[in-house]
Scaffold this motif. Structure first.
Motif, PDB file in Angstrom:
ATOM      1  N   PHE A  12       7.839   8.095   3.587  1.00 50.27           N
ATOM      2  CA  PHE A  12       7.527   6.710   3.268  1.00 50.27           C
ATOM      3  C   PHE A  12       6.981   6.599   1.845  1.00 50.27           C
ATOM      4  CE2 PHE A  12       7.182   6.218   7.976  1.00 50.27           C
ATOM      5  CZ  PHE A  12       8.159   5.242   8.105  1.00 50.27           C
ATOM      6  N   ALA A  13       7.324   5.500   1.191  1.00 52.05           N
ATOM      7  CA  ALA A  13       6.821   5.214  -0.150  1.00 52.05           C
ATOM      8  C   ALA A  13       6.408   3.748  -0.201  1.00 52.05           C
ATOM      9  CB  ALA A  13       7.887   5.497  -1.204  1.00 52.05           C
ATOM     10  N   LEU A  14       5.176   3.503  -0.588  1.00 53.94           N
ATOM     11  CA  LEU A  14       4.650   2.149  -0.707  1.00 53.94           C
ATOM     12  C   LEU A  14       4.573   1.782  -2.183  1.00 53.94           C
ATOM     13  CD1 LEU A  14       3.305  -0.280   0.816  1.00 53.94           C
ATOM     14  CD2 LEU A  14       1.109   0.823   0.306  1.00 53.94           C
ATOM     15  N   VAL A  15       5.228   0.686  -2.552  1.00 55.00           N
ATOM     16  CA  VAL A  15       5.200   0.205  -3.932  1.00 55.00           C
ATOM     17  C   VAL A  15       4.253  -0.985  -3.994  1.00 55.00           C
ATOM     18  CG1 VAL A  15       6.548  -0.687  -5.862  1.00 55.00           C
ATOM     19  CG2 VAL A  15       7.585   0.948  -4.269  1.00 55.00           C
ATOM     20  N   VAL A  16       3.215  -0.875  -4.807  1.00 53.76           N
ATOM     21  CA  VAL A  16       2.192  -1.915  -4.899  1.00 53.76           C
ATOM     22  C   VAL A  16       2.305  -2.601  -6.254  1.00 53.76           C
ATOM     23  CG1 VAL A  16      -0.271  -2.418  -4.817  1.00 53.76           C
ATOM     24  CG2 VAL A  16       0.668  -0.583  -3.402  1.00 53.76           C
ATOM     25  N   GLY A  17       2.407  -3.925  -6.244  1.00 50.27           N
ATOM     26  CA  GLY A  17       2.510  -4.684  -7.483  1.00 50.27           C
ATOM     27  C   GLY A  17       1.600  -5.895  -7.458  1.00 50.27           C
ATOM     28  N   ARG A  18       1.731  -6.722  -8.489  1.00 48.82           N
ATOM     29  CA  ARG A  18       0.925  -7.944  -8.556  1.00 48.82           C
ATOM     30  C   ARG A  18       1.742  -9.034  -9.227  1.00 48.82           C
ATOM     31  NH1 ARG A  18      -4.210  -9.657  -8.048  1.00 48.82           N
ATOM     32  NH2 ARG A  18      -4.898  -7.559  -7.489  1.00 48.82           N
ATOM     33  N   SER A  19       1.770 -10.193  -8.598  1.00 46.01           N
ATOM     34  CA  SER A  19       2.498 -11.334  -9.120  1.00 46.01           C
ATOM     35  C   SER A  19       1.512 -12.424  -9.525  1.00 46.01           C
ATOM     36  CB  SER A  19       3.458 -11.875  -8.050  1.00 46.01           C
ATOM     37  OG  SER A  19       3.921 -13.159  -8.392  1.00 46.01           O
ATOM     38  N   PRO A  20       1.771 -13.124 -10.637  1.00 39.47           N
ATOM     39  CA  PRO A  20       0.878 -14.218 -11.026  1.00 39.47           C
ATOM     40  C   PRO A  20       0.887 -15.359 -10.009  1.00 39.47           C
ATOM     41  CG  PRO A  20       2.843 -14.180 -12.408  1.00 39.47           C
ATOM     42  CD  PRO A  20       2.854 -12.920 -11.613  1.00 39.47           C
ATOM     43  N   ASP A  21       1.941 -15.426  -9.196  1.00 38.90           N
ATOM     44  CA  ASP A  21       2.040 -16.500  -8.201  1.00 38.90           C
ATOM     45  C   ASP A  21       1.408 -16.113  -6.868  1.00 38.90           C
ATOM     46  OD1 ASP A  21       3.475 -18.151  -9.981  1.00 38.90           O
ATOM     47  OD2 ASP A  21       5.324 -17.082  -9.490  1.00 38.90           O
ATOM     48  N   SER A  22       1.747 -14.901  -6.378  1.00 35.33           N
ATOM     49  CA  SER A  22       1.292 -14.510  -5.041  1.00 35.33           C
ATOM     50  C   SER A  22       0.159 -13.496  -5.049  1.00 35.33           C
ATOM     51  CB  SER A  22       2.474 -13.928  -4.249  1.00 35.33           C
ATOM     52  OG  SER A  22       2.973 -12.763  -4.886  1.00 35.33           O
ATOM     53  N   GLY A  23      -0.221 -13.005  -6.218  1.00 30.24           N
ATOM     54  CA  GLY A  23      -1.260 -11.985  -6.281  1.00 30.24           C
ATOM     55  C   GLY A  23      -0.704 -10.624  -5.902  1.00 30.24           C
ATOM     56  N   ALA A  24      -1.535  -9.805  -5.277  1.00 35.19           N
ATOM     57  CA  ALA A  24      -1.108  -8.461  -4.898  1.00 35.19           C
ATOM     58  C   ALA A  24       0.021  -8.525  -3.883  1.00 35.19           C
ATOM     59  CB  ALA A  24      -2.289  -7.683  -4.328  1.00 35.19           C
ATOM     60  N   ASN A  25       0.994  -7.618  -4.031  1.00 34.42           N
ATOM     61  CA  ASN A  25       2.093  -7.546  -3.075  1.00 34.42           C
ATOM     62  C   ASN A  25       2.490  -6.092  -2.886  1.00 34.42           C
ATOM     63  OD1 ASN A  25       4.356  -6.902  -5.051  1.00 34.42           O
ATOM     64  ND2 ASN A  25       3.607  -8.837  -5.908  1.00 34.42           N
ATOM     65  N   ALA A  26       3.207  -5.831  -1.820  1.00 30.22           N
ATOM     66  CA  ALA A  26       3.605  -4.458  -1.513  1.00 30.22           C
ATOM     67  C   ALA A  26       4.986  -4.451  -0.883  1.00 30.22           C
ATOM     68  CB  ALA A  26       2.593  -3.802  -0.578  1.00 30.22           C
ATOM     69  N   SER A  27       5.689  -3.342  -1.087  1.00 29.97           N
ATOM     70  CA  SER A  27       7.011  -3.151  -0.506  1.00 29.97           C
ATOM     71  C   SER A  27       7.075  -1.737   0.047  1.00 29.97           C
ATOM     72  CB  SER A  27       8.092  -3.356  -1.570  1.00 29.97           C
ATOM     73  OG  SER A  27       9.381  -3.085  -1.050  1.00 29.97           O
ATOM     74  N   LEU A  28       7.516  -1.605   1.299  1.00 26.96           N
ATOM     75  CA  LEU A  28       7.566  -0.297   1.949  1.00 26.96           C
ATOM     76  C   LEU A  28       9.009   0.181   2.057  1.00 26.96           C
ATOM     77  CD1 LEU A  28       5.983   1.953   3.416  1.00 26.96           C
ATOM     78  CD2 LEU A  28       6.386   0.692   5.547  1.00 26.96           C
TER      79      LEU A  28
END
Length: 210
Positions: A12-28
């Protein structure tokens, strides 16, 4: 950024990002491929090829890639491959960050030559028992540079460095970025129809030439 973990195919790999609209986000997702050193389509070199089978949203690039044990594998990017998202290995990120902090730039290996790729005629390949389909022709030798000091001449055809075939400019760039700066390398050239060898100490590219 450091990690003791190596990417494992299928984990498994979790990608953690941040959007100016939604704030923190993640994709697995998972690690879809993991192998050794790899050159990008832009000519850059990574210590490992780590392909992510995970959705990279518009603001995911630049975010951390974390495995199931909580170790950071690298930084996610969609810019280096035309087929899938990748993780820039943590070791590459650490090296580049250290160089930027210490020097303010990333030093690059430098031979002091201007080159152009050319095909090697079949009869010459057979005569010299070469595997190369091509080499790179020396069009310019910078005065006082590493190649000049080693006796490289205009018209020489570079075919290998430390037994690594050099057939195109990207091969030369990749070799010079492989930790050889400051080291003597064995260069093989075709000159006047014969193979010759020169020992060249790879220098650091002057900042004015960057």
């Amino acid at each position: 950024m450091t990690t003791q973990d190596k990417p494992v195919l299928g984990e498994f790999a979790l990608v953690v990002g941040r959007s100016p609209d939604s704030g923190a986000n993640a994709s697995l997702g998972i690690i879809g491929a993991a192998s050794g050193p790899w050159r990008t389509w832009r000519g850059g070199r990574l210590e490992q090829y780590i392909r992510l089978d995970a959705m990279l949203y518009p603001n995911s690039s630049g975010g951390a890639v974390i495995n199931s044990r909580g170790s950071i594998l690298g930084i996610a990017t969609s810019a280096l491959s035309r087929v899938a998202g990748l993780a820039i290995p943590a070791s590459d990120v650490t090296r580049v960050t250290r160089e930027l902090l210490e020097k303010g730039y990333v030093p690059q290996g430098y031979l002091g030559i201007g080159v152009y790729p050319v095909a090697i005629p079949e009869n010459l390949k057979s005569k010299l028992a070469l595997q190369n389909a091509a080499g790179i022709l020396i069009l310019n030798v910078e005065k006082g540079g590493p190649a000049d000091g080693a006796g490289v001449l205009l018209g020489d055809l570079l075919v290998s460095l430390n037994s690594t075939p050099i057939e195109k400019i990207e091969d030369l760039q990749s070799f010079c970025a492989s930790g050889v700066m400051g080291k003597a390398v064995n260069a093989r050239f075709i000159r006047a129809g014969a193979l010759i060898e020169k020992s060249i100490v790879v220098g650091e590219r002057p900042q004015k030439a960057r």
